[in-house]
Design a protein around this motif. Structure first.
Motif, PDB file in Angstrom:
ATOM      1  N   ASN A   1       1.428   1.370  -4.673  1.00 32.52           N
ATOM      2  CA  ASN A   1       1.906   2.055  -3.474  1.00 32.52           C
ATOM      3  C   ASN A   1       1.064   1.578  -2.299  1.00 32.52           C
ATOM      4  O   ASN A   1      -0.132   1.877  -2.231  1.00 32.52           O
ATOM      5  CB  ASN A   1       1.781   3.568  -3.643  1.00 32.52           C
ATOM      6  CG  ASN A   1       2.271   4.310  -2.406  1.00 32.52           C
ATOM      7  OD1 ASN A   1       1.540   5.090  -1.806  1.00 32.52           O
ATOM      8  ND2 ASN A   1       3.500   4.086  -2.020  1.00 32.52           N
ATOM      9  N   PRO A   2       1.639   0.823  -1.382  1.00 30.49           N
ATOM     10  CA  PRO A   2       0.846   0.250  -0.284  1.00 30.49           C
ATOM     11  C   PRO A   2       0.499   1.295   0.766  1.00 30.49           C
ATOM     12  O   PRO A   2       0.965   2.434   0.708  1.00 30.49           O
ATOM     13  CB  PRO A   2       1.790  -0.803   0.292  1.00 30.49           C
ATOM     14  CG  PRO A   2       3.158  -0.235   0.043  1.00 30.49           C
ATOM     15  CD  PRO A   2       3.048   0.476  -1.277  1.00 30.49           C
ATOM     16  N   ILE A   3      -0.300   0.875   1.717  1.00 27.81           N
ATOM     17  CA  ILE A   3      -0.625   1.743   2.840  1.00 27.81           C
ATOM     18  C   ILE A   3       0.656   2.016   3.638  1.00 27.81           C
ATOM     19  O   ILE A   3       1.471   1.102   3.841  1.00 27.81           O
ATOM     20  CB  ILE A   3      -1.700   1.089   3.726  1.00 27.81           C
ATOM     21  CG1 ILE A   3      -3.021   1.024   2.948  1.00 27.81           C
ATOM     22  CG2 ILE A   3      -1.892   1.855   5.029  1.00 27.81           C
ATOM     23  CD1 ILE A   3      -4.120   0.255   3.648  1.00 27.81           C
ATOM     24  N   SER A   4       0.816   3.238   4.044  1.00 29.42           N
ATOM     25  CA  SER A   4       2.020   3.634   4.751  1.00 29.42           C
ATOM     26  C   SER A   4       2.250   2.760   5.984  1.00 29.42           C
ATOM     27  O   SER A   4       1.340   2.535   6.791  1.00 29.42           O
ATOM     28  CB  SER A   4       1.891   5.101   5.188  1.00 29.42           C
ATOM     29  OG  SER A   4       3.018   5.505   5.925  1.00 29.42           O
ATOM     30  N   GLY A   5       3.471   2.243   6.099  1.00 29.35           N
ATOM     31  CA  GLY A   5       3.815   1.428   7.257  1.00 29.35           C
ATOM     32  C   GLY A   5       3.547  -0.056   7.084  1.00 29.35           C
ATOM     33  O   GLY A   5       3.931  -0.864   7.940  1.00 29.35           O
ATOM     34  N   HIS A   6       2.900  -0.433   5.997  1.00 28.70           N
ATOM     35  CA  HIS A   6       2.626  -1.858   5.767  1.00 28.70           C
ATOM     36  C   HIS A   6       3.871  -2.528   5.205  1.00 28.70           C
ATOM     37  O   HIS A   6       4.376  -2.152   4.160  1.00 28.70           O
ATOM     38  CB  HIS A   6       1.444  -2.020   4.814  1.00 28.70           C
ATOM     39  CG  HIS A   6       0.128  -1.866   5.476  1.00 28.70           C
ATOM     40  ND1 HIS A   6      -1.054  -2.306   4.921  1.00 28.70           N
ATOM     41  CD2 HIS A   6      -0.203  -1.336   6.679  1.00 28.70           C
ATOM     42  CE1 HIS A   6      -2.049  -2.059   5.748  1.00 28.70           C
ATOM     43  NE2 HIS A   6      -1.559  -1.455   6.819  1.00 28.70           N
ATOM     44  N   ALA A   7       4.305  -3.575   5.911  1.00 30.19           N
ATOM     45  CA  ALA A   7       5.546  -4.240   5.523  1.00 30.19           C
ATOM     46  C   ALA A   7       5.334  -5.289   4.433  1.00 30.19           C
ATOM     47  O   ALA A   7       6.246  -5.601   3.684  1.00 30.19           O
ATOM     48  CB  ALA A   7       6.181  -4.897   6.754  1.00 30.19           C
ATOM     49  N   THR A   8       4.138  -5.834   4.383  1.00 32.47           N
ATOM     50  CA  THR A   8       3.893  -6.942   3.458  1.00 32.47           C
ATOM     51  C   THR A   8       3.072  -6.462   2.267  1.00 32.47           C
ATOM     52  O   THR A   8       2.075  -5.750   2.427  1.00 32.47           O
ATOM     53  CB  THR A   8       3.160  -8.083   4.172  1.00 32.47           C
ATOM     54  OG1 THR A   8       3.826  -8.368   5.412  1.00 32.47           O
ATOM     55  CG2 THR A   8       3.179  -9.348   3.327  1.00 32.47           C
ATOM     56  N   LEU A   9       3.505  -6.867   1.091  1.00 35.34           N
ATOM     57  CA  LEU A   9       2.832  -6.455  -0.148  1.00 35.34           C
ATOM     58  C   LEU A   9       2.607  -7.681  -1.007  1.00 35.34           C
ATOM     59  O   LEU A   9       3.443  -8.586  -1.088  1.00 35.34           O
ATOM     60  CB  LEU A   9       3.691  -5.423  -0.899  1.00 35.34           C
ATOM     61  CG  LEU A   9       3.090  -4.781  -2.152  1.00 35.34           C
ATOM     62  CD1 LEU A   9       3.571  -3.333  -2.288  1.00 35.34           C
ATOM     63  CD2 LEU A   9       3.391  -5.570  -3.399  1.00 35.34           C
TER      64      LEU A   9
END
Lengths: 117, 115
Positions: free
Chosen positions: B24-32
Motif C-alpha cells: 500500500n503506497p503513500i497516499s497520493g503517490h502515482a508511481t509504485l
C-alpha cells in the motif's frame, strides 16, 4: 546502460573515526540523479541525499557530507565522528532522467559499515 | 503521513509453492515500484507502475512473477511457482510522480525464504 560500483564491501571503524564510502557510476545520460540510502538492520531503505548531475557543489548535513565529482564519475559519502548508530548498509544509486531507463533507480551492491564502540 | 506498508513481513514457503505480497503506497503517490533484494546485493527493480499502468517490467521473470495494481493504489506481487533463487527481500516503493526529482519512499520489505 547504467552501473553503480561501491568498491568497499565492508568497512569497520571505531567510534569517532571519520569514514568515507566510495561510489563510482557509469551512465551515458547527461541528466541524472545520484542518491545515497541507508539500510539499518530493520531493513527499510532510508533516503539520505539526492544530487542532480548539474549541481557539483558539495553538501554537508550535520556529520554527513557528500563529494560529487563529475570528472571522475564519483559521489563519495563521508561520515565525520562516526557513531554506533551509523552501523548499517549504505547504498549509492543512480536515476536516469531520460531514455528507456527513465525513472529507474540503479543501486550499487552496498557497503556494510560497522562502527564499534 | 503514513509510509509505504507491506505485508507480510516474513514468509517461508517450499519450492514450487505460490506466494503473494501486498503493498500500500503513500497516499497520493502515482508511481509504485517493486524491487528484489538478494542477500548481499543492492535492490533490483522488477516492475514499475504509473497509476495502474506498467511503465517498466523488463526485469520481471514473467514466466513465474506477476504483478498488478488495481485502481492505481494497492499492488500485489505474486510468484508461482517459487524457486530457491527467489529467496530475497521484496521491497515496495512509491513516489509522487514518475519524474526524476521525486525520491522514492521504501516500505519495510517482505523477507521470502524458499526451502
Amino acid at each position: 546502460a547504467q552501473k553503480v560500483t561501491q568498491a568497499q564491501t565492508e568497512i569497520s571503524v571505531v567510534e569517532k573515526e571519520d569514514v568515507t564510502l566510495d561510489c563510482v557510476y557509469e551512465t551515458r545520460d547527461t541528466t541524472y540523479y545520484l542518491f545515497w540510502y541507508k539500510q539499518p538492520p530493520s531493513g527499510e531503505l532510508v533516503f539520505l541525499i539526492r544530487r542532480n548531475s548539474f549541481d557539483e557543489q558539495n553538501e554537508i548535513s550535520g556529520r554527513y557530507s557528500w563529494n560529487f565529482q563529475k570528472s571522475t564519475s564519483s559521489f563519495n559519502f563521508t561520515i565525520t565522528a562516526s557513531q554506533v548508530v551509523d552501523s548499517a548498509v549504505y547504498f549509492c544509486a543512480l536515476l536516469n532522467a531520460g531514455g528507456t531507463s527513465y525513472g529507474k533507480l540503479t543501486f550499487g551492491q552496498g557497503t556494510i559499515l560497522t562502527v564499534h564502540p | 503521513e503514513a509510509g509505504v506498508a507491506q505485508s507480510p513481513r516474513y514468509k517461508i514457503i517450499e519450492k514450487r509453492q505460490s506466494v503473494a505480497f501486498w503493498c500500500n503506497p503513500i497516499s497520493g503517490h502515482a508511481t509504485l515500484y517493486w524491487y528484489q533484494q538478494i542477500l548481499g546485493q543492492g535492490p533490483k527493480l522488477l516492475i514499475q507502475f504509473q497509476n495502474n499502468g506498467v511503465v517498466d517490467d523488463s526485469q520481471l521473470p514473467k514466466d513465474r512473477f506477476s504483478a498488478e495494481r488495481l485502481k492505481g493504489v494497492d499492488s500485489t506481487l505474486k510468484i508461482q511457482p517459487a524457486k530457491l533463487e527467489d529467496s530475497a527481500v521484496y521491497l515496495c516503493a512509491s513516489s509522487l510522480r514518475l519524474a526524476e526529482s521525486y525520491e522514492q519512499y521504501f516500505g519495510p520489505g517482505t523477507r521470502l525464504t524458499v526451502t
